[in-house]
Write a protein that holds these residues in place. Structure first.
Motif, mmCIF file in Angstrom:
data_model
loop_
_atom_site.group_PDB
_atom_site.id
_atom_site.type_symbol
_atom_site.label_atom_id
_atom_site.label_comp_id
_atom_site.label_asym_id
_atom_site.label_seq_id
_atom_site.Cartn_x
_atom_site.Cartn_y
_atom_site.Cartn_z
ATOM 1 N N GLU A 144 46.533 36.294 31.257
ATOM 2 C CA GLU A 144 47.997 36.214 31.254
ATOM 3 C C GLU A 144 48.614 37.354 32.063
ATOM 4 O O GLU A 144 49.751 37.248 32.514
ATOM 5 C CB GLU A 144 48.519 36.243 29.815
ATOM 6 N N ARG A 145 47.853 38.430 32.253
ATOM 7 C CA ARG A 145 48.360 39.612 32.953
ATOM 8 C C ARG A 145 47.919 39.670 34.413
ATOM 9 O O ARG A 145 48.623 40.200 35.255
ATOM 10 C CB ARG A 145 47.896 40.877 32.231
ATOM 11 N N HIS A 146 46.721 39.159 34.696
ATOM 12 C CA HIS A 146 46.192 39.247 36.065
ATOM 13 C C HIS A 146 45.160 38.149 36.290
ATOM 14 O O HIS A 146 44.676 37.515 35.333
ATOM 15 C CB HIS A 146 45.566 40.631 36.313
ATOM 16 N N PHE A 147 44.833 37.924 37.552
ATOM 17 C CA PHE A 147 43.788 36.953 37.862
ATOM 18 C C PHE A 147 42.485 37.375 37.195
ATOM 19 O O PHE A 147 42.089 38.542 37.235
ATOM 20 C CB PHE A 147 43.558 36.851 39.377
ATOM 21 N N LEU A 148 41.789 36.404 36.619
ATOM 22 C CA LEU A 148 40.475 36.639 36.029
ATOM 23 C C LEU A 148 39.640 35.386 36.241
ATOM 24 O O LEU A 148 40.001 34.301 35.778
ATOM 25 C CB LEU A 148 40.607 36.955 34.535
ATOM 26 N N HIS A 149 38.546 35.551 36.938
ATOM 27 C CA HIS A 149 37.736 34.380 37.294
ATOM 28 C C HIS A 149 37.229 33.645 36.071
ATOM 29 O O HIS A 149 37.066 32.423 36.096
ATOM 30 C CB HIS A 149 36.573 34.796 38.204
ATOM 31 N N TYR A 182 32.205 47.526 47.659
ATOM 32 C CA TYR A 182 33.581 47.152 47.322
ATOM 33 C C TYR A 182 33.791 47.396 45.834
ATOM 34 O O TYR A 182 32.830 47.401 45.044
ATOM 35 C CB TYR A 182 33.837 45.687 47.678
ATOM 36 N N HIS A 183 35.028 47.549 45.416
ATOM 37 C CA HIS A 183 35.344 47.722 43.998
ATOM 38 C C HIS A 183 35.863 46.390 43.461
ATOM 39 O O HIS A 183 37.048 46.075 43.597
ATOM 40 C CB HIS A 183 36.376 48.837 43.813
ATOM 41 N N TYR A 184 34.966 45.618 42.831
ATOM 42 C CA TYR A 184 35.309 44.250 42.432
ATOM 43 C C TYR A 184 36.536 44.180 41.529
ATOM 44 O O TYR A 184 37.338 43.235 41.614
ATOM 45 C CB TYR A 184 34.118 43.579 41.731
ATOM 46 N N LEU A 185 36.720 45.162 40.673
ATOM 47 C CA LEU A 185 37.840 45.088 39.735
ATOM 48 C C LEU A 185 39.200 45.183 40.421
ATOM 49 O O LEU A 185 40.233 44.954 39.784
ATOM 50 C CB LEU A 185 37.707 46.159 38.650
ATOM 51 N N ASP A 186 39.212 45.466 41.728
ATOM 52 C CA ASP A 186 40.467 45.385 42.469
ATOM 53 C C ASP A 186 41.006 43.955 42.509
ATOM 54 O O ASP A 186 42.205 43.761 42.740
ATOM 55 C CB ASP A 186 40.287 45.901 43.901
ATOM 56 N N THR A 187 40.159 42.959 42.277
ATOM 57 C CA THR A 187 40.666 41.580 42.204
ATOM 58 C C THR A 187 41.637 41.415 41.045
ATOM 59 O O THR A 187 42.473 40.504 41.058
ATOM 60 C CB THR A 187 39.519 40.560 42.061
ATOM 61 N N TRP A 188 41.555 42.299 40.048
ATOM 62 C CA TRP A 188 42.455 42.223 38.898
ATOM 63 C C TRP A 188 43.876 42.661 39.256
ATOM 64 O O TRP A 188 44.793 42.492 38.445
ATOM 65 C CB TRP A 188 41.936 43.091 37.756
ATOM 66 N N LYS A 189 44.072 43.230 40.424
ATOM 67 C CA LYS A 189 45.413 43.623 40.844
ATOM 68 C C LYS A 189 46.261 42.416 41.249
ATOM 69 O O LYS A 189 47.467 42.557 41.479
ATOM 70 C CB LYS A 189 45.325 44.612 42.003
ATOM 71 N N ASN A 190 45.640 41.251 41.346
ATOM 72 C CA ASN A 190 46.346 40.034 41.735
ATOM 73 C C ASN A 190 46.913 39.318 40.512
ATOM 74 O O ASN A 190 46.306 39.338 39.434
ATOM 75 C CB ASN A 190 45.394 39.099 42.480
ATOM 76 N N PRO A 191 48.036 38.644 40.666
ATOM 77 C CA PRO A 191 48.650 37.953 39.525
ATOM 78 C C PRO A 191 47.891 36.682 39.164
ATOM 79 O O PRO A 191 47.130 36.140 39.979
ATOM 80 C CB PRO A 191 50.050 37.613 40.042
#
Length: 325
Positions: A144-149, A182-191
């Motif tokens: 609900e807060r960020h993209f999560l695969h 790469y820092h994978y958790l940067d994908t969590w910065k996306n909505p």
């Protein structure tokens, strides 16, 4: 030493396996989005050391049959495949190696059938006991807060179509994003509300220092042929796996060896606040914990020499105690 390929009739399906060598069996279990080829470098090293190295395409992947759906893609179902594989090769026990979903699989195997396991070697995905709530209760709130695969993959057909339309692009992006580069958790910065390719970084052109064009072609060609639904079903079975483990032990009693990449995203973001403390508390015969500097999730490719040395050194320690026919 050549890799041989064959099919094993087990647990109602045809399981494709790649093998090298003769002797005591060491069975390698892959994750998503991989296949048996992800272990080619380890098969060669372990076989050369005098073992029978076996890497199946797990249920839903590669040339193994994919019955499809949650009930046919649980850990319980795939463990049935692995036990049938042991019976096929006439092995009372084996050593199992796992990464990603393959790690979760071999941890659960030690709970369901410890009598068939001499030891486990696990890369990047530490053991933790069954949580008090179903996995979806955790990831739904986060999504609900960020993209999560984990949440994005749950709706049948959505991620399947996106990834199958651009399989090579997806694979290069996800392999790069999961690596130590790469820092994978940067994908969590996306909505929330985006597709996976919207959040994954652009990947450098192949070859990479740790992955050749030829190796990538071998992996990608399989997914171009099969699509990704068989692998995505593993994500859709996570809640069902939770339901099916309610009555299992919570402690791993077999000898275990754990290796992880310093920059592995599962260790950072998906394994709890102190994954090594949890691992040690619930795996009393934990014989080694090794950190590989600079490596990410695909540690067996990124730092092949370190992983092969880890496997061979500890296999030699175990050798006198392995159960042979």
């Amino acid at each position: 030493m050549e890799t041989t390929h064959r099919f094993v009739a087990t647990n109602g399906i045809r399981l494709h396996v790649a093998e090298q060598g003769q002797g005591y069996p060491v069975i390698f279990c892959h994750g998503f989005p991989h296949g048996s080829h992800i272990w080619d470098r380890q098969l060669a090293a372990v076989a050369a050391a005098g073992y029978r190295a076996v890497a199946p395409d797990l249920r839903g992947y590669g040339r193994t049959e994919a019955p499809g759906g949650v009930e046919h893609t649980t850990n319980e179902a795939v463990i049935g495949d692995l036990l049938g594989l042991l019976d096929d090769i006439g092995a009372p026990k084996a050593v199992f190696v796992g990464l990603d979903f393959g790690a979760q699989l071999v941890w659960e195997l030690t709970l369901r059938a410890p009598e068939r396991v001499d030891a486990v070697f696990v890369l990047n995905n530490p053991y933790a006991p069954r949580p008090p709530k179903a996995p979806s209760e955790f990831w739904t709130r986060a999504a609900e807060r960020h993209f999560l695969h984990l949440a994005y993959f749950q709706t049948p057909g959505v991620a399947d179509a996106e990834l199958a339309a651009r399989p090579r692009e997806f694979l290069t992006r996800v392999y790069y994003s999961l690596s130590g580069d790469y820092h994978y958790l940067d994908t969590w910065k996306n909505p929330p509300g985006l597709g996976y390719l919207d959040v994954l970084p652009e990947a450098p052109e192949l070859p990479w220092p740790w992955l050749s064009v030829e190796e990538f072609d071998t992996l990608a060609t399989e997914f171009e042929r099969t699509g990704f639904t068989g692998g995505l079903d593993w994500y859709r079975a996570l809640d069902r796996n939770w339901e099916l483990t309610a009555d299992l032990p919570t402690t791993v009693e077999v000898p275990a060896y754990f290796l992880y990449g310093e920059n592995d995203p599962d260790m950072e973001g998906f394994s709890g606040r102190d994954p090594l403390a949890t691992l040690r508390a619930h795996v009393p015969d934990l014989r080694a914990v090794t950190m590989v500097p600079g490596a990410g999730h695909l540690v067996q490719l990124e730092r092949t020499d370190a992983v092969n040395a880890f496997l061979l050194d500890h296999l030699r320690e175990l050798d006198a105690h392995l159960t042979r026919t």
